[in-house]
Design a protein around this motif. Structure first.
Motif, PDB file in Angstrom:
ATOM      1  N   GLY A 172       0.781  -1.223   0.000  1.00 32.27           N
ATOM      2  CA  GLY A 172       0.000   0.000   0.000  1.00 32.27           C
ATOM      3  C   GLY A 172       0.812   1.271   0.000  1.00 32.27           C
ATOM      4  O   GLY A 172       0.271   2.362  -0.193  1.00 32.27           O
ATOM      5  N   ALA A 173       2.121   1.152   0.215  1.00 30.36           N
ATOM      6  CA  ALA A 173       2.999   2.316   0.235  1.00 30.36           C
ATOM      7  C   ALA A 173       3.835   2.359  -1.036  1.00 30.36           C
ATOM      8  O   ALA A 173       3.889   1.396  -1.801  1.00 30.36           O
ATOM      9  N   ASP A 174       4.509   3.485  -1.262  1.00 26.49           N
ATOM     10  CA  ASP A 174       5.338   3.648  -2.456  1.00 26.49           C
ATOM     11  C   ASP A 174       6.672   4.283  -2.104  1.00 26.49           C
ATOM     12  O   ASP A 174       6.801   4.992  -1.095  1.00 26.49           O
ATOM     13  N   VAL A 175       7.666   4.022  -2.973  1.00 25.90           N
ATOM     14  CA  VAL A 175       8.995   4.618  -2.874  1.00 25.90           C
ATOM     15  C   VAL A 175       9.337   5.241  -4.216  1.00 25.90           C
ATOM     16  O   VAL A 175       9.096   4.635  -5.264  1.00 25.90           O
ATOM     17  N   LEU A 176       9.898   6.433  -4.197  1.00 29.57           N
ATOM     18  CA  LEU A 176      10.424   7.021  -5.419  1.00 29.57           C
ATOM     19  C   LEU A 176      11.732   7.744  -5.101  1.00 29.57           C
ATOM     20  O   LEU A 176      12.002   8.106  -3.955  1.00 29.57           O
ATOM     21  N   SER A 177      12.560   7.866  -6.132  1.00 27.85           N
ATOM     22  CA  SER A 177      13.825   8.580  -5.986  1.00 27.85           C
ATOM     23  C   SER A 177      13.886   9.699  -7.010  1.00 27.85           C
ATOM     24  O   SER A 177      13.242   9.645  -8.061  1.00 27.85           O
ATOM     25  N   ALA A 178      14.684  10.713  -6.690  1.00 27.97           N
ATOM     26  CA  ALA A 178      14.925  11.822  -7.611  1.00 27.97           C
ATOM     27  C   ALA A 178      16.413  12.127  -7.573  1.00 27.97           C
ATOM     28  O   ALA A 178      17.006  12.205  -6.489  1.00 27.97           O
ATOM     29  N   THR A 179      17.026  12.299  -8.743  1.00 29.28           N
ATOM     30  CA  THR A 179      18.476  12.486  -8.817  1.00 29.28           C
ATOM     31  C   THR A 179      18.825  13.821  -9.453  1.00 29.28           C
ATOM     32  O   THR A 179      18.321  14.174 -10.522  1.00 29.28           O
ATOM     33  N   PHE A 180      19.711  14.549  -8.758  1.00 26.75           N
ATOM     34  CA  PHE A 180      20.311  15.778  -9.260  1.00 26.75           C
ATOM     35  C   PHE A 180      21.744  15.463  -9.677  1.00 26.75           C
ATOM     36  O   PHE A 180      22.467  14.755  -8.954  1.00 26.75           O
ATOM     37  N   LEU A 181      22.165  15.956 -10.816  1.00 27.81           N
ATOM     38  CA  LEU A 181      23.508  15.693 -11.318  1.00 27.81           C
ATOM     39  C   LEU A 181      24.490  16.706 -10.745  1.00 27.81           C
ATOM     40  O   LEU A 181      24.181  17.892 -10.624  1.00 27.81           O
ATOM     41  N   GLY A 182      25.688  16.238 -10.406  1.00 25.78           N
ATOM     42  CA  GLY A 182      26.713  17.105  -9.867  1.00 25.78           C
ATOM     43  C   GLY A 182      26.546  17.325  -8.373  1.00 25.78           C
ATOM     44  O   GLY A 182      25.554  16.905  -7.761  1.00 25.78           O
ATOM     45  N   GLU A 183      27.553  17.981  -7.780  1.00 21.66           N
ATOM     46  CA  GLU A 183      27.448  18.342  -6.372  1.00 21.66           C
ATOM     47  C   GLU A 183      26.414  19.452  -6.222  1.00 21.66           C
ATOM     48  O   GLU A 183      26.271  20.309  -7.096  1.00 21.66           O
ATOM     49  N   GLN A 184      25.699  19.442  -5.114  1.00 23.79           N
ATOM     50  CA  GLN A 184      24.634  20.410  -4.900  1.00 23.79           C
ATOM     51  C   GLN A 184      24.890  21.192  -3.614  1.00 23.79           C
ATOM     52  O   GLN A 184      25.091  20.588  -2.553  1.00 23.79           O
ATOM     53  N   ASP A 185      24.868  22.522  -3.712  1.00 27.31           N
ATOM     54  CA  ASP A 185      25.043  23.359  -2.525  1.00 27.31           C
ATOM     55  C   ASP A 185      23.757  23.492  -1.723  1.00 27.31           C
ATOM     56  O   ASP A 185      23.801  23.798  -0.527  1.00 27.31           O
ATOM     57  N   ALA A 186      22.624  23.261  -2.362  1.00 29.19           N
ATOM     58  CA  ALA A 186      21.339  23.401  -1.674  1.00 29.19           C
ATOM     59  C   ALA A 186      21.204  22.367  -0.567  1.00 29.19           C
ATOM     60  O   ALA A 186      21.780  21.281  -0.630  1.00 29.19           O
ATOM     61  N   THR A 187      20.435  22.708   0.447  1.00 31.78           N
ATOM     62  CA  THR A 187      20.188  21.784   1.550  1.00 31.78           C
ATOM     63  C   THR A 187      19.294  20.640   1.098  1.00 31.78           C
ATOM     64  O   THR A 187      18.625  20.718   0.060  1.00 31.78           O
ATOM     65  N   ASP A 188      19.270  19.581   1.888  1.00 31.45           N
ATOM     66  CA  ASP A 188      18.385  18.455   1.581  1.00 31.45           C
ATOM     67  C   ASP A 188      16.934  18.916   1.497  1.00 31.45           C
ATOM     68  O   ASP A 188      16.190  18.492   0.597  1.00 31.45           O
ATOM     69  N   ASP A 189      16.518  19.774   2.426  1.00 31.54           N
ATOM     70  CA  ASP A 189      15.130  20.240   2.422  1.00 31.54           C
ATOM     71  C   ASP A 189      14.819  21.050   1.169  1.00 31.54           C
ATOM     72  O   ASP A 189      13.730  20.911   0.584  1.00 31.54           O
ATOM     73  N   ASP A 190      15.774  21.882   0.743  1.00 26.80           N
ATOM     74  CA  ASP A 190      15.530  22.678  -0.464  1.00 26.80           C
ATOM     75  C   ASP A 190      15.447  21.793  -1.707  1.00 26.80           C
ATOM     76  O   ASP A 190      14.612  22.019  -2.594  1.00 26.80           O
ATOM     77  N   LEU A 191      16.320  20.790  -1.785  1.00 27.72           N
ATOM     78  CA  LEU A 191      16.260  19.863  -2.920  1.00 27.72           C
ATOM     79  C   LEU A 191      14.944  19.102  -2.920  1.00 27.72           C
ATOM     80  O   LEU A 191      14.323  18.901  -3.974  1.00 27.72           O
ATOM     81  N   ALA A 192      14.510  18.659  -1.741  1.00 27.61           N
ATOM     82  CA  ALA A 192      13.231  17.943  -1.649  1.00 27.61           C
ATOM     83  C   ALA A 192      12.091  18.841  -2.118  1.00 27.61           C
ATOM     84  O   ALA A 192      11.155  18.383  -2.802  1.00 27.61           O
TER      85      ALA A 192
END
Length: 421
Positions: free
Chosen positions: A319-339
């Motif tokens: 009943g639950a789901d998992v998804l991923s999202a990928t950004f290329l390269g190093e990212q300066d943004a915080t985890d929360d901002d990327l999310a």
């Protein structure tokens, strides 16, 4: 090789293959792994019924080394559908392989993100590569992937809307400056086999290799850091956790930076980074991907989104789901901002759905996911026998950056050791 003592440094795919093959030949093999878990970059975490791989990874079943080194039936593979969904604000469209995915023929034919000519050229490319020996596809091309596609007549529309995000996900290089050899090889493998993940996550590949190595007597010593390796004419010595271990041969199967530090051999240390965020939807999430990857045709934030449970339901509780999202390269943004960027992208692609409730559960910031592979990169790679004395190299950086390269390098290193001892 009876009675030969061999040390393998590193418990990634290459080290596990080399260790198993040497032990199967009669050598006494000790493998030292600095971390508690084996597998190197190919690992999975299991948390509260969810599975999160280390970054977005898939297995190409047509890789020759995959068929040789792995028991695919035991891995219980779950397949992704061929092709992808090309997404941009307000619209989504399917582009698939009509030969591998006949159900999507009409949708793909009506796709306006690429031209009809591009679809014909894709089928021609599939035909041209279908019978080619895989080893002939890594011949040291002097063209980039972008130049290769232009030479074959593909439109800029095809390159920007499909090839850049799709191969950006494979080579972590949306500019398509990677060698055309890598494009041809992976395109051929995509056409010939399955794109899949084990039901228990990509880490099941490493677990299987470790179990097979243990089954032929390899002693896997975890949480042990090798501090130095010294090669001699008739053997080699390693210093591990303050103690000295003598061996008839040593296989260094670490990452390239560690291999360079241990052996002095030049290795490719310029890498490509990525950041993968893992989201859960405890009450499910209807994205209707049918097991296809979502490609961002508008920009690279993120490059792609993968609804894993539509291909592998075992990645989440019922009943639950998992998804991923990928950004290329190093990212300066915080985890929360990327999310937040991921939620915004999904909301623009699915204006008719509520997608803001997904929870970011894990983030993988991988500084060295692949080494750079520009045209002609093979000429600068180290060879298996480059270190001094009875010291050998194994790792994808001696072949090309892939699971195929890692597995194959383990075989090559084991054969070199066997021949020399």
């Amino acid at each position: 090789m009876d009675d030969a003592d061999v040390v393998v440094v590193g418990g990634g795919l290459a080290g596990l293959v080399a260790a198993r093959r040497l032990a199967a030949r009669g050598a006494t093999v000790t493998l030292f792994e600095r971390e508690h878990d084996v597998g190197g970059r190919v690992r999975s975490r299991h948390d509260d019924g969810y599975t999160f791989d280390r970054g977005f990874q898939v297995l190409f079943s047509a890789y020759p080394a995959v068929r040789r080194e792995l028991d695919l039936s035991a891995l219980d593979l779950r397949d992704f559908r061929p092709g992808a969904i090309i997404a941009r604000p307000g619209q989504r469209s399917v582009l698939s392989d009509p030969l591998g995915d006949p159900e999507a023929v009409v949708e793909s034919a009506l796709n306006r993100e690429v031209t009809i000519g591009d679809k014909v050229r894709t089928l021609a490319l599939r035909r041209d590569l279908s019978g080619t020996d895989p080893t002939a596809l890594l011949g040291g091309a002097e063209r980039t992937t972008r130049e290769y596609l232009a030479d074959r007549g593909f439109s800029e529309q095809f390159v920007e809307h499909f090839a850049a995000p799709f191969y950006g996900g494979i080579t972590l290089d949306r500019s398509l400056s990677t060698s055309a050899d890598v494009f041809e090889y992976t395109f051929a493998m995509l056409s010939r086999g399955r794109t899949a993940v084990p039901a228990d996550g990509m880490g099941a590949i490493s677990d299987q290799l470790a179990a097979r190595a243990g089954g032929v007597g390899v002693d896997v010593v975890r949480d042990s850091s090798v501090e130095s390796v010294t090669g001699g004419e008739d053997g080699a010595t390693v210093r591990v956790d303050g103690e000295t271990v003598d061996a008839d041969a040593v296989v260094v199967a670490t990452d390239p930076s560690a291999a360079q530090a241990l052996t002095g051999v030049d290795a490719p240390t310029t890498g490509k980074a990525c950041v993968t965020l893992w989201f859960v939807a405890p009450n499910g999430l209807e994205l209707e991907t049918k097991g296809r990857i979502l490609l961002n045709a508008a920009d690279d934030r993120p490059n792609q989104v993968v609804h894993h449970t539509e291909a592998a339901p075992e990645y989440a509780p019922e009943g639950a789901d998992v998804l991923s999202a990928t950004f290329l390269g190093e990212q300066d943004a915080t985890d929360d901002d990327l999310a937040g960027e991921v939620r915004d992208a999904l909301a623009s692609w699915y204006p008719e759905r509520r997608v803001d409730g997904i929870e970011c559960r894990h983030v993988d910031r991988i500084e060295f996911a692949q080494f750079a592979q520009p045209p002609g990169f093979q000429a600068s790679l180290p060879g298996v026998r480059d270190p001094d004395g009875r010291v050998y190299l194994a790792g994808d950086y001696t072949q090309w950056s892939s699971i195929q390269g890692a597995l194959e390098s383990g075989r090559v290193a084991a054969e070199a050791v066997a021949a020399d001892t």
